[in-house]
Each structure stands twice: as C-alpha cells, then as structure tokens.
Motif scaffolding. Structure first.
Motif, PDB file in Angstrom:
ATOM      1  N   PRO A  21      -4.710  15.661  -4.592  1.00  0.00           N
ATOM      2  CA  PRO A  21      -3.631  16.568  -4.181  1.00  0.00           C
ATOM      3  C   PRO A  21      -4.032  18.042  -4.188  1.00  0.00           C
ATOM      4  N   GLU A  22      -4.837  18.441  -5.159  1.00  0.00           N
ATOM      5  CA  GLU A  22      -5.181  19.856  -5.243  1.00  0.00           C
ATOM      6  C   GLU A  22      -6.095  20.311  -4.102  1.00  0.00           C
ATOM      7  N   LYS A  23      -6.678  19.350  -3.362  1.00  0.00           N
ATOM      8  CA  LYS A  23      -7.601  19.690  -2.278  1.00  0.00           C
ATOM      9  C   LYS A  23      -6.961  19.592  -0.889  1.00  0.00           C
ATOM     10  N   GLN A  24      -5.687  19.263  -0.813  1.00  0.00           N
ATOM     11  CA  GLN A  24      -5.030  19.084   0.489  1.00  0.00           C
ATOM     12  C   GLN A  24      -4.665  20.439   1.101  1.00  0.00           C
ATOM     13  N   CYS A  28       2.821  22.123   3.033  1.00  0.00           N
ATOM     14  CA  CYS A  28       3.579  21.713   1.852  1.00  0.00           C
ATOM     15  C   CYS A  28       3.096  20.370   1.347  1.00  0.00           C
ATOM     16  N   LEU A  29       2.985  20.274   0.057  1.00  0.00           N
ATOM     17  CA  LEU A  29       2.573  19.051  -0.624  1.00  0.00           C
ATOM     18  C   LEU A  29       3.794  18.480  -1.349  1.00  0.00           C
ATOM     19  N   ILE A  30       4.058  17.193  -1.170  1.00  0.00           N
ATOM     20  CA  ILE A  30       5.210  16.552  -1.810  1.00  0.00           C
ATOM     21  C   ILE A  30       4.722  15.684  -2.963  1.00  0.00           C
ATOM     22  N   VAL A  31       5.233  15.965  -4.166  1.00  0.00           N
ATOM     23  CA  VAL A  31       4.902  15.158  -5.344  1.00  0.00           C
ATOM     24  C   VAL A  31       6.179  14.901  -6.139  1.00  0.00           C
ATOM     25  N   GLY A  32       6.141  13.891  -6.978  1.00  0.00           N
ATOM     26  CA  GLY A  32       7.337  13.463  -7.685  1.00  0.00           C
ATOM     27  C   GLY A  32       7.371  13.841  -9.149  1.00  0.00           C
ATOM     28  N   VAL A  33       8.598  13.905  -9.668  1.00  0.00           N
ATOM     29  CA  VAL A  33       8.830  14.148 -11.091  1.00  0.00           C
ATOM     30  C   VAL A  33       9.892  13.167 -11.568  1.00  0.00           C
ATOM     31  N   TYR A  34       9.572  12.410 -12.621  1.00  0.00           N
ATOM     32  CA  TYR A  34      10.539  11.483 -13.203  1.00  0.00           C
ATOM     33  C   TYR A  34      11.497  12.237 -14.125  1.00  0.00           C
ATOM     34  N   GLU A  35      12.581  11.574 -14.459  1.00  0.00           N
ATOM     35  CA  GLU A  35      13.517  12.173 -15.420  1.00  0.00           C
ATOM     36  C   GLU A  35      12.813  12.458 -16.746  1.00  0.00           C
ATOM     37  N   VAL A  76       1.341  28.144  -5.488  1.00  0.00           N
ATOM     38  CA  VAL A  76       0.874  27.511  -6.730  1.00  0.00           C
ATOM     39  C   VAL A  76      -0.619  27.784  -6.858  1.00  0.00           C
ATOM     40  N   PRO A  77      -1.059  28.374  -7.952  1.00  0.00           N
ATOM     41  CA  PRO A  77      -2.487  28.717  -8.083  1.00  0.00           C
ATOM     42  C   PRO A  77      -3.368  27.478  -8.222  1.00  0.00           C
ATOM     43  N   GLY A  78      -4.634  27.619  -7.764  1.00  0.00           N
ATOM     44  CA  GLY A  78      -5.627  26.578  -7.983  1.00  0.00           C
ATOM     45  C   GLY A  78      -5.611  25.426  -7.006  1.00  0.00           C
ATOM     46  N   ILE A  79      -4.744  25.466  -5.987  1.00  0.00           N
ATOM     47  CA  ILE A  79      -4.683  24.371  -5.007  1.00  0.00           C
ATOM     48  C   ILE A  79      -4.758  24.946  -3.594  1.00  0.00           C
ATOM     49  N   GLN A  80      -4.992  24.071  -2.607  1.00  0.00           N
ATOM     50  CA  GLN A  80      -5.145  24.501  -1.214  1.00  0.00           C
ATOM     51  C   GLN A  80      -3.816  24.573  -0.470  1.00  0.00           C
ATOM     52  N   ALA A  81      -2.824  23.827  -0.891  1.00  0.00           N
ATOM     53  CA  ALA A  81      -1.533  23.797  -0.186  1.00  0.00           C
ATOM     54  C   ALA A  81      -0.786  25.116  -0.349  1.00  0.00           C
ATOM     55  N   GLU A  82      -0.069  25.510   0.710  1.00  0.00           N
ATOM     56  CA  GLU A  82       0.702  26.754   0.665  1.00  0.00           C
ATOM     57  C   GLU A  82       1.908  26.638  -0.263  1.00  0.00           C
ATOM     58  N   ARG A  83       2.531  25.445  -0.276  1.00  0.00           N
ATOM     59  CA  ARG A  83       3.713  25.218  -1.103  1.00  0.00           C
ATOM     60  C   ARG A  83       3.672  23.812  -1.683  1.00  0.00           C
ATOM     61  N   VAL A  84       4.458  23.628  -2.709  1.00  0.00           N
ATOM     62  CA  VAL A  84       4.616  22.303  -3.322  1.00  0.00           C
ATOM     63  C   VAL A  84       6.103  22.005  -3.411  1.00  0.00           C
ATOM     64  N   LEU A  85       6.493  20.807  -2.974  1.00  0.00           N
ATOM     65  CA  LEU A  85       7.876  20.359  -3.134  1.00  0.00           C
ATOM     66  C   LEU A  85       7.916  19.303  -4.224  1.00  0.00           C
ATOM     67  N   HIS A 112      12.905  20.053   6.277  1.00  0.00           N
ATOM     68  CA  HIS A 112      13.164  20.153   7.711  1.00  0.00           C
ATOM     69  C   HIS A 112      13.747  21.512   8.100  1.00  0.00           C
ATOM     70  N   TYR A 113      14.594  22.067   7.269  1.00  0.00           N
ATOM     71  CA  TYR A 113      15.257  23.335   7.596  1.00  0.00           C
ATOM     72  C   TYR A 113      14.614  24.535   6.887  1.00  0.00           C
ATOM     73  N   ARG A 114      13.387  24.356   6.407  1.00  0.00           N
ATOM     74  CA  ARG A 114      12.737  25.452   5.682  1.00  0.00           C
ATOM     75  C   ARG A 114      11.458  25.925   6.355  1.00  0.00           C
ATOM     76  N   GLY A 115      11.355  25.668   7.655  1.00  0.00           N
ATOM     77  CA  GLY A 115      10.223  26.183   8.412  1.00  0.00           C
ATOM     78  C   GLY A 115       8.916  25.477   8.174  1.00  0.00           C
ATOM     79  N   THR A 116       8.965  24.286   7.573  1.00  0.00           N
ATOM     80  CA  THR A 116       7.748  23.522   7.315  1.00  0.00           C
ATOM     81  C   THR A 116       7.517  22.558   8.479  1.00  0.00           C
ATOM     82  N   THR A 117       6.503  22.782   9.276  1.00  0.00           N
ATOM     83  CA  THR A 117       6.260  21.936  10.444  1.00  0.00           C
ATOM     84  C   THR A 117       5.428  20.708  10.105  1.00  0.00           C
ATOM     85  N   GLU A 118       4.692  20.759   9.007  1.00  0.00           N
ATOM     86  CA  GLU A 118       3.900  19.591   8.608  1.00  0.00           C
ATOM     87  C   GLU A 118       3.791  19.550   7.093  1.00  0.00           C
TER      88      GLU A 118
END
Length: 514
Positions: A21-24, A28-35, A76-85, A112-118
């Motif tokens: 993930p840190e090299k993508q 935007c990168l999508i990752v999950g968080v459990y309760e 987010v520092p240390g990764i290639q993605a512009e944003r993380v969701l 979809h409504y936040r200007g993220t095309t991919e």
C-alpha cells in the motif's frame, strides 16, 4: 409517446494488481479500520510507513471503525498516494460479505463527489471466512457500480454529478500468483454488472415508455451487438396459431400488442440440451377487471422485472460467450381493464390444452407464464428456470431479502441455492407439495388460476407445476426482491446475480475459463 433508447450509462473502468500500500501511486488509497480503532493489515503498513500517522488520528477519535464510516486524509507522509480514505469495517469477528459490501459502497460514495477520478482499494485483501477472491472481486465491482447507479434520464434537469467523478478503481490482490485468474474474474464481474445495469434500466422505465414492443426492440438491439445471439419475436397472429390463449387473454384489455420474445445463444454442441430462462413481462399490471387498489399501483411497472432480468442475463451470456446453449423466453403483455378485457369467471384453453377458470384477473402472471413454459418444451430443455414478480404472498412470507424458490427437482434447487449464496443474491426454498394442488380445483375447468388466501406463493407455483412435468424446472418468485421501496425505490437487478453464478458454474464444468 415515443420510447427513448434504453441508455447504457458508461460504467467505471476496473483493474487488478498487487503491491504494498505504501508504494501505490494513486489519487486515493482505500484501507479499512475495524471497530475499537483496529487497523487492517494494509492500514498498519501505511501507519508504519508514515511513522504512526494513522494511529495518531484514530487515538484522537477521528475514526472509530464503525461500519460504513469514512475519513479522508490528505498528505500522509511516507507513502506515494496523494490521499488515504479510511473506511469503517465494524467488528472484526463479525466481518462478513455483507459488511464488506457495505464498506465498499460507503467508500465509493465518499470518493465520487470529492474530485477523485481514480483510486486503489486494499479492501479486496481483507480476509472473509469462506469467501474466495473471485467472489470478493465480483462483489466489489457490483457494489461500486450499484453505489453510483442513477436513473434520471427522464428528468428535465438531471443531476449532472460531480465535475470530476470517479472513473477508475483498481483492486489489490494478496499476491501476484493469482493475477491472471483475478483478471478473468474481473471480466466476468464487469459483464454481470453491465447486465444488471441493463436490467435496472429496463425495469425502472415507466410503462408509457417500456411496453412489450420496447422489450422486443431491446432484445433485437442485443442481437445487433452480439451476433452470437439470435432473436425471434412472435406477434399475436403467430401466438394465436400456437394456441397461446392464456397469454393472449391477459393482453385483450390493452391497446399494447403482446409479444413473445425468444433469444437463443448457441455456445455449446448443437445437440446439447439448452438451459431455458423464462421471465414474466407484464409491463404494467393494473389487475385488469380485478382492479388493484390505487395505493402503490405505480410500482406495477416493475411487474416485468423477470423479463428485464432475462434480457440482462442473455446480454451477459452473449458478452462472455459462455459454452452453453441458453434460451431466453419473455412473454410480454400489459394487463388493463377495458370492454374487451378478460373477466372473472372466464374459461380459457392454454397452449398445453388444459383449461383454466379465471377467478381473479390480477393473477395474470401465471397465465402468461404457463403458455411460455409450454412453449419451452419444444427446445427439449435440460433445465427450465422461470423468474417472476408473481405473488404478494411471497413478500409476506419472506420479506425482501431472499427470493422464493420452488422446484420439481431437488438437485436443481440445491444448485440454485448454492449459486445464490455465492453471489449474495440469495433464495429460500419453499415446498412444492402435491397437497397444495386441491386448492386449484375448479367446478368448470381443469383448474382455477388462484387457490385462495392460504399459501398464495405455493399455490401459484403449484399452478405452474402443471405445465412443467416434462422437464427439470425451478421457479423464482422475485416479487419481494426485484425492486426496493421507500426512499430508495428502484429496481435491484435481481436475480441476475444468482442466475449468472448458476450459469458460470455450469460453463466452468464445460471448460469456460473467463
């Protein structure tokens, strides 16, 4: 009023790849968080690369991990993605396919409504007990497309949507070894999604636009797109010649001409017995002389959802060139009251030669289906499956979660139930016992078209069973599952997912590899 072209809205572009993930490199990168703020494996990798950036946010309470919650993080520092969701996954021990579907839909709606095309999604790496990657990828595609689906082409000022909408989604696979198989699964998923999209568009069309002739034209359009699909449309004269008096009786009250639409895909040996799919196509059901109550009658445009599903499924079969012989049969009429309409007490002779006393003209679906099921016999089918918005009784019995399933062959019922579980388009088996047959007794004909209030979904299937004794047959009552009501009113596209899974499993047995 002229019918508009059924619009096939451009679906998203999907792809698969593997990688940390840190090299993508992505918007935007999508990752999950459990309760309880527990990071998923991909989120932990980002947290480590960013020197604890994500865990610092969760400790502050910005993301608790409740199912469907989202948090968009920039730079987010240390990764290639512009944003993380970050997407909430709910309780880890309860995380299943249903939770996965909700998380996926929440993520795509958030972007979809936040200007993220991919974007790149690592949700497909999550471990779901008993669920293979193929199924996870398929559900991912279907849920992304479903989350963004809109039917607004008849609005004078439709929502133009975001200026920069989401256009491409890449799913991450756990390893490179399975990439070829994942790409094949993705192709299948995209074909299924397009078929569901078509099914929804047809079902959502109002009855003044979607008539039996419209359905016939849509089937013909598919044949132009897919030369391996042969379409024949029987008009009233041809049906009269065949003795389809039950089907034609329902159409008598309407100015719309009835159609019997036949779609043939020959993907296997010509001598192989086909699978025949039959879909109820009442483009509007007023109830006829047995007029329905006015409340919610607008929803009766959905009484052709079985027909729409068959058209959608045949588009999938043709697109994937499945090595199967498949025939789609759509009996299509409009059920209206008029001076020429079918009346309670009328007796009609079906194509099979059996006579039917019509006690209720609102039990019309079984009348058009019985002639279509008799017509199916000429194909010497291996299996026949009908799908119909047949009874309100099925909605009362099962609600809107599973479709009702009844079959004269136990092994076929089990095959469909397993396909439903795998596709998350589930069905529940109901009994097709001979003990229900006496409820259809008539003093004046071979049978009545209703069996009273008790067991309405079962007696409707018992009626159809009288016309399906010569082949393996299953009936899907989709009255509760074909469309949503309330705030989210609209077609669901079911049971396209279930039947597609059923056919793909058959195709793989014949050597189909995607």
């Amino acid at each position: 009023m002229p019918s508009p072209q059924i619009r096939r809205t451009a679906l998203l572009e999907f792809s698969v790849k593997s990688g940390a993930p840190e090299k993508q490199r992505t918007s935007c990168l999508i990752v999950g968080v459990y309760e309880a703020r527990k990071l998923s494996e991909a989120a932990e990798a980002i947290d480590k690369a960013s020197d604890g950036h994500l865990s610092a946010l969760t400790r502050r309470g910005d993301m608790e991990g409740e199912l469907g919650d989202t948090l968009l993080i920039h730079a987010v520092p240390g990764i290639q993605a512009e944003r993380v969701l970050l997407v909430g996954l709910g309780k880890e021990r309860e995380f299943d396919l249903n939770a996965f579907n909700k998380a996926t839909a929440a993520a795509v709606k958030a972007l979809h409504y936040r200007g993220t095309t991919e974007c790149v999604s690592h949700l497909t790496e999550l471990d779901i007990k008993g669920v293979e990657l193929e199924q996870i990828l398929r559900q991912s595609v279907l849920n992304v497309d479903a989350a963004l689906y809109r039917f607004d082409q008849l609005k004078s000022n439709p929502d133009p949507g975001p200026r920069r909408p989401l256009r491409k989604v890449t799913f991450i696979t756990p390893s490179r070894r399975g990439l070829l198989e994942a790409e094949a699964s993705l192709r299948e998923a995209m074909a299924i999604s397009a078929g569901i999209h078509l099914t929804k568009n047809l079902a959502n069309m109002p009855a003044n636009y979607c008539t039996p002739s419209t359905l016939a034209e849509e089937a013909r359009n598919l044949a132009v797109t897919h030369p391996n699909l042969v379409v024949d449309v029987l008009d009233q004269a041809r049906m009269e010649g065949l003795g389809m008096n039950a089907l034609l009786a329902v159409a008598k009250g309407s100015r719309e001409a009835p159609k019997l639409i036949v779609m043939e895909h020959k993907g296997a040996n010509p001598d192989d017995a086909p699978i025949v799919l039959v879909g109820k196509g009442v483009t509007f059901d007023s109830g006829g002389i047995s007029l329905k109550p006015g409340l919610d009658m607008d929803q009766m445009k959905y009484d052709m959802s079985g027909a729409a599903a068959v058209v959608g499924i045949m588009s999938i079969v043709a697109e994937l060139r499945l090595p199967l012989n498949v025939v789609g049969i759509v009996p299509s009429v409009e059920n209206m009251p008029s001076g020429g309409a079918l009346k309670p007490g009328d007796i009609i002779k079906s194509m099979s030669g059996q006579t039917i006393e019509v006690l209720n003209t609102d039990a019309e679906g079984r009348l058009i289906l019985c002639d279509a099921l008799t017509y199916a016999k000429r194909y010497k089918p291996e299996t026949v499956i009908d799908m119909a918005t047949l009874t309100g009784a099925c909605v009362i019995a099962l609600g809107r979660v599973p479709s009702g399933l009844l079959s004269n062959t136990k092994s076929l019922a089990q095959e469909l139930l397993k396909a439903g579980e795998a596709s998350h388009d589930r069905a529940w088996e109901l009994p097709l016992w001979d003990e229900y047959q006496p409820q259809l007794k008539s003093n004046f004909a071979d049978m009545a078209n209703i069996g009273g209030r008790e067991g309405g979904a079962l007696t409707a299937a018992a009626f159809l069973a009288r016309f399906t004794k010569d082949y393996r047959w299953a009936h899907l009552d989709i009255a509760g599952t074909a469309w949503n009501v309330g705030e989210n009113k609209g077609a669901t596209g079911r049971p396209v997912g279930l039947i597609s899974e059923f056919l793909l499993r058959r195709a793989r047995a014949n050597g189909h590899t995607g």
